[in-house]
Structures are given as structure tokens and as C-alpha cells.
Design a protein around this motif. Structure first.
Motif, short mmCIF file in Angstrom:
data_model
loop_
_atom_site.label_atom_id
_atom_site.label_comp_id
_atom_site.label_asym_id
_atom_site.label_seq_id
_atom_site.Cartn_x
_atom_site.Cartn_y
_atom_site.Cartn_z
N VAL A 67 0.89 -1.25 0.00
CA VAL A 67 -0.04 0.26 0.04
C VAL A 67 0.91 1.28 0.02
CG1 VAL A 67 -0.22 0.16 2.68
CG2 VAL A 67 -2.05 1.03 0.88
N SER A 68 2.10 1.15 0.58
CA SER A 68 3.02 2.37 0.59
C SER A 68 3.29 2.67 -0.88
CB SER A 68 4.26 2.01 1.33
OG SER A 68 3.83 1.94 2.63
N VAL A 115 2.11 -5.80 18.63
CA VAL A 115 3.28 -4.58 18.27
C VAL A 115 3.41 -4.87 16.72
CG1 VAL A 115 5.54 -3.91 18.40
CG2 VAL A 115 4.29 -4.70 20.23
N LEU A 116 3.86 -6.11 16.17
CA LEU A 116 3.72 -6.22 14.59
C LEU A 116 2.50 -5.77 13.99
CD1 LEU A 116 5.82 -9.63 14.69
CD2 LEU A 116 6.73 -7.25 14.19
N HIS A 117 1.44 -6.08 14.35
CA HIS A 117 0.01 -5.67 13.56
C HIS A 117 0.09 -4.07 13.59
CE1 HIS A 117 -1.93 -9.10 12.16
NE2 HIS A 117 -1.78 -9.96 13.29
N VAL A 118 0.43 -3.67 14.92
CA VAL A 118 0.15 -2.05 15.02
C VAL A 118 1.30 -1.31 14.23
CG1 VAL A 118 0.28 -0.19 16.72
CG2 VAL A 118 -1.02 -2.29 17.21
N SER A 119 2.40 -1.84 14.04
CA SER A 119 3.48 -1.16 13.61
C SER A 119 3.30 -1.27 11.80
CB SER A 119 4.91 -1.86 13.81
OG SER A 119 5.03 -3.01 13.46
N ALA A 120 2.98 -2.42 11.48
CA ALA A 120 2.47 -2.56 10.22
C ALA A 120 0.99 -1.62 9.62
CB ALA A 120 2.29 -3.85 9.67
N MET A 121 0.35 -1.67 10.46
CA MET A 121 -1.01 -1.09 10.00
C MET A 121 -1.20 0.44 10.39
SD MET A 121 -2.60 -3.11 8.10
CE MET A 121 -4.08 -2.44 7.98
N LEU A 162 6.82 8.98 -2.36
CA LEU A 162 6.78 7.69 -1.46
C LEU A 162 6.94 8.14 -0.17
CD1 LEU A 162 7.12 4.57 -0.94
CD2 LEU A 162 9.77 4.91 -1.54
N TYR A 163 6.06 7.88 0.64
CA TYR A 163 6.05 8.46 2.15
C TYR A 163 6.69 7.28 2.84
CZ TYR A 163 3.26 12.42 0.94
OH TYR A 163 2.63 13.34 0.15
N LEU A 164 8.05 7.50 3.46
CA LEU A 164 8.51 6.06 3.96
C LEU A 164 7.96 5.87 5.37
CD1 LEU A 164 12.13 7.12 3.16
CD2 LEU A 164 10.80 5.29 1.87
N PRO A 165 7.37 4.66 5.61
CA PRO A 165 6.82 4.62 6.90
C PRO A 165 7.77 4.25 8.20
CG PRO A 165 6.80 2.64 5.51
CD PRO A 165 7.38 3.65 4.81
N TRP A 166 7.28 4.50 9.33
CA TRP A 166 8.03 4.66 10.51
C TRP A 166 8.43 3.28 10.82
CZ3 TRP A 166 6.62 8.73 14.59
CH2 TRP A 166 6.72 10.14 13.77
N LEU A 226 -2.41 7.31 7.41
CA LEU A 226 -1.68 8.33 6.55
C LEU A 226 -1.63 8.02 5.04
CD1 LEU A 226 1.48 8.41 8.84
CD2 LEU A 226 -0.29 10.07 9.00
N VAL A 227 -1.93 6.78 4.50
CA VAL A 227 -1.88 6.51 3.18
C VAL A 227 -2.98 7.02 2.69
CG1 VAL A 227 -2.18 4.59 1.57
CG2 VAL A 227 -0.48 4.58 3.40
N ILE A 228 -4.14 6.86 3.37
CA ILE A 228 -5.36 7.39 3.08
C ILE A 228 -5.52 8.86 2.97
CG2 ILE A 228 -7.98 7.71 3.57
CD1 ILE A 228 -7.64 4.72 4.65
N ILE A 229 -5.16 9.70 4.04
CA ILE A 229 -4.90 10.93 3.95
C ILE A 229 -4.14 11.45 2.82
CG2 ILE A 229 -4.13 12.82 5.18
CD1 ILE A 229 -4.78 11.53 7.74
#
Length: 427
Positions: A179-180, A239-245, A190-194, A250-253
């Protein structure tokens, strides 16, 4: 055999429209991660100065990927079924030196991935070839990281999660990566995810703790007062779910703002979501298969499922990356889809064939993905007159100019309408 390999390597996946798009490509990315900006980038800026100028950036990228792949190889050898760290009877723990190697490997992979672009700009070789090569390998790494982390906790019935729940984590990571780049397909940025920086630091720390204290250190439950306890494996899952999603809002915005401010490609709705169809198709197939498997394939061979899903999603992501970088229309159908559907349905009809079909699909998908990646890189190298893993040109600039002029002349001649044959003279 050699001719067959040459023909496979010379296959032209990129269209002329995509090649033209790469000619006009300009890198555009935004990295707002505090960890990346204030810690890693200053470190990488300092470190890259120690590398010789003849050290090719693409070689850095590939070596970094190999370090990550080495972790998968090591942990697959010692822990194929994710049982070594379960603590159950009859299991053999992973040797401590393996955890130390995985920690070193993941940090080296992270470091090389951070300095390859800086090395390219330092020696004047930055361009679409390097970015495509980098992001293509990153799409494969999206499978390597969560799969390797699962070996720390294993499939313990008390302190960890079952393979199906870890599979959900893998699918979430794949989706976050895809989705990125879908975001860039629509916005041009390309907005690099944290989550990437945090996951690499977290992985390194967890491997080091496991090496120093053993996998048993993770076998405890967090007290929640009147609510009972929560196993640490479940905490890591969350933690893995939250960090991924966390990147999804921000993608939608960002996509919405690109339409509101008219800064993106301004595609119609169906054109904007067109790249999603291959991803959704495979998502449904690969989620349904373990659920209805007549042999409970996820419990019997989870690693094969993880690797198959990661490989096909990497290929789908690579094709999206090609389209977003060349600003061309993305494919809405992936050629291997019928193969997956037939294998899935056949495994339901003849359960005895399920596992052989799974491994056959894994082998075919892996080899075809490698062939696709190698052919695209080879085509890009030929077009941009580059040798992938060196800083040298393929041929002198004068010879390249003559070759391009000759090719352009051939194309123009082919585009001209054919003239009628002259009438034969009468006798």
C-alpha cells in the motif's frame, strides 16, 4: 542449456512506454521518522565515507539482501517447523551462535540498505535502476523479517501464537509494503513508513537478547491485574500488527490530499484502485487455502506457506513498483493466478496432492520471480548502459549513441507505411 538461460535472461518484460517513463523518472520521497532523521541518517552519512568509490551501490543493496536471506536459511535449517523455541518435549533448541549471527546479519542488512542510495549520490550513479533494484529486494525482505522473528517464540501453546495467527502478521506486513507503493502510484511521492526502522532495530535487539539469555527469556506472561495475564508472544503479535497498519491512515490522507490539492496523478477511482486487484486476488486465495485445507497444511508446513505468499506478493509488488516509477498503467491481472486457483481446488479434490502441489507452486513461483527480477534488471542495465554490480559502463558512450541512433532509425522505418510494389513492365 546455456542458450535457454540466455533466452530467459533476455526476455523483455518492460515495454517501450515503461522504458520511456524511466527516462523521465525523478526520485521523490519523504522520510519523517525521528529515528531515521536524527540517528540513522547521520550515522549513515558518516559511515558511507569509508567505502571506496568503486564499490557499486547495487552491490551494497544485494549484499544487504543476502544478509537477510542468510537468516532465513539458517533458521530454516535449524527450525523448519517453528518448534525449536517452543520448549516442548522432543524439540532441539537453536544453537546460541545462530542468534548472534542473525543479529549481526539484520543490522548489516539495515545498514547497507541505508547507505546504498548515499553511495550512489556520492559517486554520481543515482537513478531509476538503483531504486528499482532496492525496492524490489525490499519487497522480498517483507517476508524474511516476520518469518525469522517467529523462530524466537516458536509455536508454543502457552507463550506464543499458532502459525495461522503469525500468518496474519505476515499478510499485514505484505499489505503495508504494497500500500506504500500504491500510495506513490497515485500521489507520485513515496512516504517512507516509520515501522521499517523500528522493526529493524527491534529485530536486532530481540536476536541479541535471545543469544545472550536464551529463548526461555521470552517465556513469561505480563500481569494485567484483574484481567489475568498476557503472554509475551501475544504482545509481540500485537506490536507487529500495529507497526504494520499504523501507516494506513496516513496513506488514505495523503492520497485524499493529492486529489484535493490536485498534486497527484488524479486518476479515476477504478484506475486508482487497479493495482489492488492482483493483491486482493492472491490475498483471498492464500487466506482461504489454510482455512479449508483438508490436511491442515498451516499446522503441518507453515514455513512453505509463509515463503509462497511472500514470494508471490513480492512479485506483485515489483510489478506495481515498475508501473509507479514509469508512470504507466498497472496490471490488473497476474499471470500465475490460474495456477494458484487450480492448485487450490485440486488440493481440495485430491487431499493427497495438497503438499506436493504446495511445494511445486513454491518452486515455480520462486524461480519465475527470480527470472522476472533478473530480466528486468538486465533490461534496465542495457538501456542505461550500466553493469549492475560495478560502477562501469557496458560500452563507450560513442558506441552507445550510435547503437541508439540505429535503433531509432529502425523503429522509424518500421512505422512508415509500406509503399506499393511498382507495376511490372508489360512485355
Amino acid at each position: 542449456m546455456r542458450q535457454l538461460v540466455r533466452r530467459l535472461m533476455d526476455h523483455q518484460y518492460l515495454t517501450q512506454e515503461q522504458i520511456n517513463g524511466f527516462d523521465n523518472y525523478k526520485y521523490s520521497a519523504i522520510d519523517t521518522s525521528p529515528l531515521s532523521q536524527y540517528v540513522m541518517h547521520p550515522f549513515w552519512d558518516w559511515l558511507v565515507k569509508f567505502f571506496p568509490r568503486w564499490f557499486a551501490p547495487n552491490l551494497m543493496t544485494f549484499l544487504g539482501f543476502l544478509f537477510s536471506a542468510m537468516n532465513l536459511v539458517l533458521l530454516s535449517y535449524y527450525d523448519w517447523n517453528f518448534e525449536a523455541s517452543s520448549g516442548e518435549e522432543g524439540t532441539t533448541p537453536i544453537p546460541p551462535w545462530v542468534w548472534l549471527c542473525t543479529a549481526i546479519n539484520i543490522f548489516l542488512a539495515y545498514t547497507l540498505d541505508g547507505i546504498d542510495g548515499k553511495q550512489a549520490r556520492r559517486i554520481g550513479l543515482s537513478g531509476p535502476l538503483g531504486e528499482l533494484f532496492d525496492h524490489g529486494l525490499d519487497s522480498y525482505t517483507a517476508m524474511l523479517i516476520p518469518t525469522c522473528l517467529y523462530s524466537i517464540f516458536g509455536r508454543s501453546r502457552v507463550y506464543s501464537v499458532r502459525p495461522m495467527r503469525m500468518y496474519y502478521v505476515c499478510l499485514t506486513v505484505y499489505f503495508n509494503f504494497f500500500v506504500s507503493h500504491w500510495e506513490k502510484y497515485n500521489t507520485g511521492i513515496l512516504y517512507l513508513p516509520w515501522g521499517y526502522d523500528l522493526s529493524m532495530w527491534g529485530s536486532t535487539a530481540m536476536y541479541l537478547v535471545t543469544w545472550w539469555m536464551g529463548f526461555e527469556r521470552w517465556k513469561f506472561e505480563l500481569p494485567l491485574g484483574s484481567y489475568g495475564t498476557l503472554p509475551l508472544g501475544n504482545v509481540m503479535e500485537a506490536v507487529l500488527h500495529v507497526s504494520a497498519m499504523a501507516n494506513l491512515p496516513l496513506v488514505i490522507i495523503n492520497v485524499y490530499n493529492s486529489y484535493a490539492h490536485r498534486t497527484g496523478r488524479l486518476l479515476s477511482f477504478w484506475e486508482a484502485v487497479r493495482p489492488m486487484w492482483p493483491f486482493i486476488t492472491y490475498f483471498v486465495i492464500l487466506l482461504a487455502w489454510p482455512y479449508v485445507s483438508p490436511n491442515d497444511i498451516m499446522e503441518k508446513d507453515p514455513r512453505a506457506i509463509f515463503m509462497l505468499s511472500g514470494t508471490i506478493f513480492s512479485n506483485v509488488s515489483c510489478r506495481l513498483i515498475v508501473s509507479q516509477m514509469s508512470v504507466t498503467r498497472c496490471e490488473a491481472w497476474h499471470w500465475q493466478t490460474p495456477m494458484f486457483i487450480i492448485s487450490f481446488l485440486t488440493s481440495l479434490w485430491i487431499p493427497l496432492l495438497e503438499r506436493p502441489l504446495l511445494y511445486l507452486l513454491l518452486i515455480v513461483t520462486t524461480l519465475s520471480h527470480w527470472q522476472y527480477g533478473a530480466s528486468v534488471v538486465n533490461q534496465m542495465c542495457e538501456h542505461f548502459n550500466r553493469v549492475c554490480f560495478t560502477v562501469h559502463k557496458r560500452m563507450p558512450q560513442e558506441e552507445l549513441s550510435k547503437k541508439k541512433a540505429l535503433l531509432a532509425d529502425e523503429i522509424s522505418q518500421a512505422d512508415k507505411p509500406q509503399t506499393e510494389e511498382p507495376l511490372k513492365k508489360e512485355k
